[in-house]
Design an enzyme around this catalytic site. Sequence first.
Site, PDB file in Angstrom:
ATOM      1  N   ASP A  81      22.958 -37.206  12.557  1.00 13.78           N
ATOM      2  CA  ASP A  81      21.903 -36.235  12.855  1.00 13.78           C
ATOM      3  C   ASP A  81      20.789 -36.401  11.820  1.00 13.78           C
ATOM      4  O   ASP A  81      21.066 -36.508  10.619  1.00 13.78           O
ATOM      5  CB  ASP A  81      22.448 -34.808  12.816  1.00 13.78           C
ATOM      6  CG  ASP A  81      23.214 -34.446  14.078  1.00 13.78           C
ATOM      7  OD1 ASP A  81      23.345 -35.318  14.967  1.00 13.78           O
ATOM      8  OD2 ASP A  81      23.685 -33.299  14.179  1.00 13.78           O
ATOM      9  N   HIS A 229      25.484 -36.994   8.487  1.00 11.82           N
ATOM     10  CA  HIS A 229      24.079 -36.632   8.327  1.00 11.82           C
ATOM     11  C   HIS A 229      23.381 -37.660   7.434  1.00 11.82           C
ATOM     12  O   HIS A 229      23.883 -37.985   6.348  1.00 11.82           O
ATOM     13  CB  HIS A 229      23.945 -35.234   7.731  1.00 11.82           C
ATOM     14  CG  HIS A 229      24.287 -34.154   8.708  1.00 11.82           C
ATOM     15  ND1 HIS A 229      25.586 -33.783   8.968  1.00 11.82           N
ATOM     16  CD2 HIS A 229      23.496 -33.388   9.515  1.00 11.82           C
ATOM     17  CE1 HIS A 229      25.592 -32.818   9.893  1.00 11.82           C
ATOM     18  NE2 HIS A 229      24.345 -32.563  10.244  1.00 11.82           N
TER      19      HIS A 229
END
Length: 260
Positions: A81, A229
């Site tokens: 992400d 992430h």
Amino acid sequence: MKDKIMRSCFVIGLLLVCILQFCLYSQATSELSNEMLPWGFRRGESHSQPTLDTKAEKVIQKFDGISMGSETSKNVYLTFDCGYENGYTETILDILKECNVKASFFITAHYLNTASDIVKRMIEEGHIVGNHTVNHKCLPNISDEEIKNEVMNLHKAVYEKFNYEMTYFRPPKGEFSERTTKILKDLGYTSVMWSSAYDDWDVEKQNREEYGKKKIVDNIHNGCILLLHATSKDNSVILGDVIKSIRDMGYEFKNINEFE
């Protein structure tokens, strides 16, 4: 005069058709539950598959989304992400290139607008770029029209910049509902959840490389969709070792367009 009247009638007719379609669509989505379903799972033991939240998983499956692959195939799907660029994504891309691994990166409009050169590189190097909305809003809290704008405005921007058509979507914060997932499917998107993750999103919790490695490697399982992430410094440091460890355990990295 006759031609002008006919053109006016055509435009009015077209407008009425659009209004009718919108009314039917609104009625269809209004009949669906908008109960917020935060994504969650209970980790398995000894690399067994985790137990996904039953209610949330049923909604994802109902609208042809994906969350975990086959229990019998040793495939791992690596996803990131990207809400904003924190200085580590190019290192991550370097490692992926060196290891010959393709991944999926779910970006926001902020990421596109501030790191378009990195998005370009993702595409050129064969990774998947997915839609994470314009503003990272909680989808069940906004209207059908706002959801469409959040998704399609980013979709159009990426297409106009790179002639690249996004088809995979990850809901901000992992929050969705039956209504929102149906809208995403109707927009041509496959919702992508995950079956393994750790608290790497917290940039205040860094310099925990051994912790990160252990969390990732200990919880790898058949069909694992791994959420990381790109804002995490630790991930940029440990990724190469993590990929090697996972491969040494007999797993194969595939991208979500090869999902099974």
